[in-house]
Design a protein around this motif. Structure first.
Motif, mmCIF file in Angstrom:
data_model
loop_
_atom_site.group_PDB
_atom_site.id
_atom_site.type_symbol
_atom_site.label_atom_id
_atom_site.label_comp_id
_atom_site.label_asym_id
_atom_site.label_seq_id
_atom_site.Cartn_x
_atom_site.Cartn_y
_atom_site.Cartn_z
ATOM 1 N N ARG A 250 0.815 -1.213 0.000
ATOM 2 C CA ARG A 250 0.000 0.000 0.000
ATOM 3 C C ARG A 250 0.855 1.272 0.000
ATOM 4 N N LEU A 251 2.131 1.151 0.372
ATOM 5 C CA LEU A 251 3.028 2.307 0.334
ATOM 6 C C LEU A 251 3.581 2.569 -1.068
ATOM 7 N N ALA A 252 3.275 1.692 -2.008
ATOM 8 C CA ALA A 252 3.855 1.806 -3.345
ATOM 9 C C ALA A 252 3.593 3.152 -4.010
ATOM 10 N N PRO A 253 2.367 3.718 -3.957
ATOM 11 C CA PRO A 253 2.161 5.025 -4.615
ATOM 12 C C PRO A 253 3.048 6.136 -4.056
ATOM 13 N N LEU A 254 3.202 6.161 -2.754
ATOM 14 C CA LEU A 254 4.055 7.186 -2.144
ATOM 15 C C LEU A 254 5.519 6.937 -2.465
ATOM 16 N N TRP A 255 5.929 5.683 -2.433
ATOM 17 C CA TRP A 255 7.323 5.352 -2.722
ATOM 18 C C TRP A 255 7.667 5.677 -4.180
ATOM 19 N N SER A 256 6.751 5.404 -5.105
ATOM 20 C CA SER A 256 7.003 5.716 -6.508
ATOM 21 C C SER A 256 7.196 7.213 -6.714
ATOM 22 N N LEU A 257 6.515 8.014 -5.898
ATOM 23 C CA LEU A 257 6.602 9.466 -6.037
ATOM 24 C C LEU A 257 7.908 10.025 -5.492
ATOM 25 N N VAL A 258 8.404 9.481 -4.379
ATOM 26 C CA VAL A 258 9.533 10.106 -3.680
ATOM 27 C C VAL A 258 10.825 9.309 -3.760
ATOM 28 N N ARG A 259 10.833 8.142 -4.408
ATOM 29 C CA ARG A 259 12.014 7.279 -4.376
ATOM 30 C C ARG A 259 13.244 7.957 -4.974
ATOM 31 N N SER A 260 13.049 8.833 -5.952
ATOM 32 C CA SER A 260 14.201 9.492 -6.577
ATOM 33 C C SER A 260 14.849 10.505 -5.651
ATOM 34 N N VAL A 261 14.139 10.906 -4.608
ATOM 35 C CA VAL A 261 14.666 11.909 -3.681
ATOM 36 C C VAL A 261 15.378 11.264 -2.509
ATOM 37 N N SER A 262 14.994 10.033 -2.172
ATOM 38 C CA SER A 262 15.538 9.383 -0.990
ATOM 39 C C SER A 262 17.024 9.098 -1.153
ATOM 40 N N THR A 263 17.775 9.346 -0.095
ATOM 41 C CA THR A 263 19.215 9.069 -0.084
ATOM 42 C C THR A 263 19.566 7.943 0.871
ATOM 43 N N ALA A 264 18.551 7.276 1.426
ATOM 44 C CA ALA A 264 18.810 6.180 2.359
ATOM 45 C C ALA A 264 19.462 5.017 1.614
ATOM 46 N N PRO A 265 20.576 4.486 2.118
ATOM 47 C CA PRO A 265 21.231 3.367 1.433
ATOM 48 C C PRO A 265 20.356 2.116 1.480
ATOM 49 N N LYS A 266 20.286 1.420 0.364
ATOM 50 C CA LYS A 266 19.474 0.209 0.300
ATOM 51 C C LYS A 266 20.304 -0.982 0.750
ATOM 52 N N PRO A 267 19.854 -1.684 1.798
ATOM 53 C CA PRO A 267 20.615 -2.843 2.268
ATOM 54 C C PRO A 267 20.476 -3.990 1.280
ATOM 55 N N PRO A 268 21.456 -4.910 1.254
ATOM 56 C CA PRO A 268 21.328 -6.064 0.370
ATOM 57 C C PRO A 268 20.183 -6.960 0.821
ATOM 58 N N THR A 269 19.252 -7.234 -0.075
ATOM 59 C CA THR A 269 18.100 -8.071 0.248
ATOM 60 C C THR A 269 17.971 -9.174 -0.777
ATOM 61 N N ALA A 270 17.402 -10.280 -0.357
ATOM 62 C CA ALA A 270 17.153 -11.411 -1.245
ATOM 63 C C ALA A 270 15.654 -11.546 -1.443
ATOM 64 N N TRP A 271 15.280 -12.380 -2.393
ATOM 65 C CA TRP A 271 13.858 -12.544 -2.703
ATOM 66 C C TRP A 271 13.093 -13.101 -1.517
ATOM 67 N N TRP A 272 13.798 -13.821 -0.609
ATOM 68 C CA TRP A 272 13.099 -14.443 0.505
ATOM 69 C C TRP A 272 13.100 -13.563 1.749
#
Length: 399
Positions: A250-272
């Protein structure tokens, strides 16, 4: 019979996999550790109680019936783990929890020691793989050992029932359902397993033969009770993961709007990766993006959008969400276009940052989703809703 017991142990023991996928992280959480310990020890009880396991242990040690005190000790360890789980589940100050856990472990440690000592003092040279409890019901020291392990397990189940009944009145949702499952499992253990064992033993004391209660009825009842308790332990965690997955989506619409602005580092994640971990990262990233967009918040856009929403008949809370969605969308447009902050910009705290948890962000995301155009116009007009969507804002979401 051994195959059935091993199958039950496998099903019972595999359930912690959902909680223990990241061992280093899981070991830092006492609740996760105690849950996994209780379930694994419960599965180990089934493995140790299987006739094939008992025969193998007796043969390897060269001691007839050595598998009996081993099984009884593991059962006492399981009873202890169940109580420790309830203590950690209930929570409280760290010192109080630590003290209660220490007392429980000490009491059952002494119980396990007494079981081993009583077995060493007894004369039990005839190997019994299925009916040891009733066969040695009148044998000195063996009689006491059998009663001791039953009493220790009964005490744990009675405490579990009392805690589940008392705590079940104070909580709701999946936690209450989990407590009810645990309560049903504990009652089934008390009635189907322990009462059957006690009855068969007392019958032996009085010269009667009701061994079938101990050998035929009690084992399947214990297996079913353990599976119900396991489901009760896991249900709140599984429900929390399901809620996290729903909030993440449900956060997808907000994330799609602001993701280009975020500077938070993305941790390594796996599909599981578990949903809660993914949700936590997305929540942190969105908060980081909103902080970066704060200088672009145009209060004129927000006020006009709020007034238009109120005139349209929306509630004050719904109007605020609609206005903030328009302001955030306008800020994201300005930031993406490289524009200067508006003259009417100033400090403003979004509703999403005022509430704990993910609920406020979800409300903001859904307000954006209900708009036909993500980018609010500079004049503050309220975008019309998407076809087929609700025009009224959703009730406040509680994460």
């Amino acid at each position: 019979m051994s195959l059935v017991v091993y199958l039950a142990a496998f099903v019972f023991g595999m359930t912690p996999v959902l909680l223990f996928r990241r061992p280093r992280r899981a070991l830092r959480n006492p609740l996760t550790v105690s849950t996994c310990a209780a379930i694994v020890l419960g599965a180990l009880v089934f493995v140790c109680a299987a006739p094939a396991t008992l025969a193998t242990v007796n043969e390897l040690t060269g001691v007839p019936n050595f598998g009996a005190p081993l099984t009884y000790s593991v059962l006492c360890a399981y009873s202890c783990a169940v109580l420790v789980l309830l203590i950690n589940w209930r929570g409280g100050s760290r010192e109080l929890v630590r003290r209660r856990v220490l007392r429980t472990v000490t009491a059952y440690g002494l119980l396990m020691t007494a079981i081993v000592v009583l077995f060493l003092l007894a004369e039990a040279d005839t190997e019994r793989l299925r009916d040891l409890d009733t066969y040695y019901a009148n044998t000195p020291f063996m009689r006491e050992m059998i009663l001791l392990y039953l009493l220790g397990h009964s005490a744990a189940m009675l405490v579990m029932c009392a805690v589940c009944v008392k705590w079940g009145r104070e909580v709701g949702g999946p936690l209450r359902t989990g407590l009810r499952l645990i309560l049903v499992g504990a009652l089934l253990d008390l009635v189907g397993f322990q009462v059957a064992k006690y009855t068969a033993i007392v019958a032996r004391w009085n010269g009667h033969d009701l061994d079938f209660l101990s050998t035929t009825l009690a084992p399947p009842m214990a297996s079913l009770a353990a599976l119900l308790c396991s489901a009760g332990y896991l249900l709140p965690s599984v429900a929390a993961q399901r809620r996290a997955w729903t909030d993440h989506r449900r956060l997808a619409p907000l994330w799609s709007l602001v993701r280009s602005v975020s500077t938070a580092p993305k941790p390594p994640t796996a599909w599981w990766e578990l949903p809660r971990a993914r949700l936590q990262w997305r929540e942190v990233s969105i908060h980081d993006a909103l902080l970066a967009l704060a200088p672009y918040f145009d209060h004129t856009v927000r006020e006009r959008a709020r007034d238009a929403a109120l005139r349209a008949g929306r509630s004050p809370h719904g109007a605020r969400l609609t206005a903030e969605a328009a302001m955030v969308a306008d800020a994201a447009r300005r930031a993406a276009a490289g524009e200067e902050p508006p003259e009417s910009a100033g400090t403003y705290r979004l509703h999403a940052t005022e509430v704990l948890g993910t609920g406020g962000l979800v409300e903001l995301a859904q307000a954006l989703h209900r708009s036909s155009a993500p980018d609010a116009t500079p004049d503050g007009a309220v975008p019309s809703p998407l076809p087929g969507t609700l025009t009224e804002p959703e009730e406040p979401h509680v994460a």
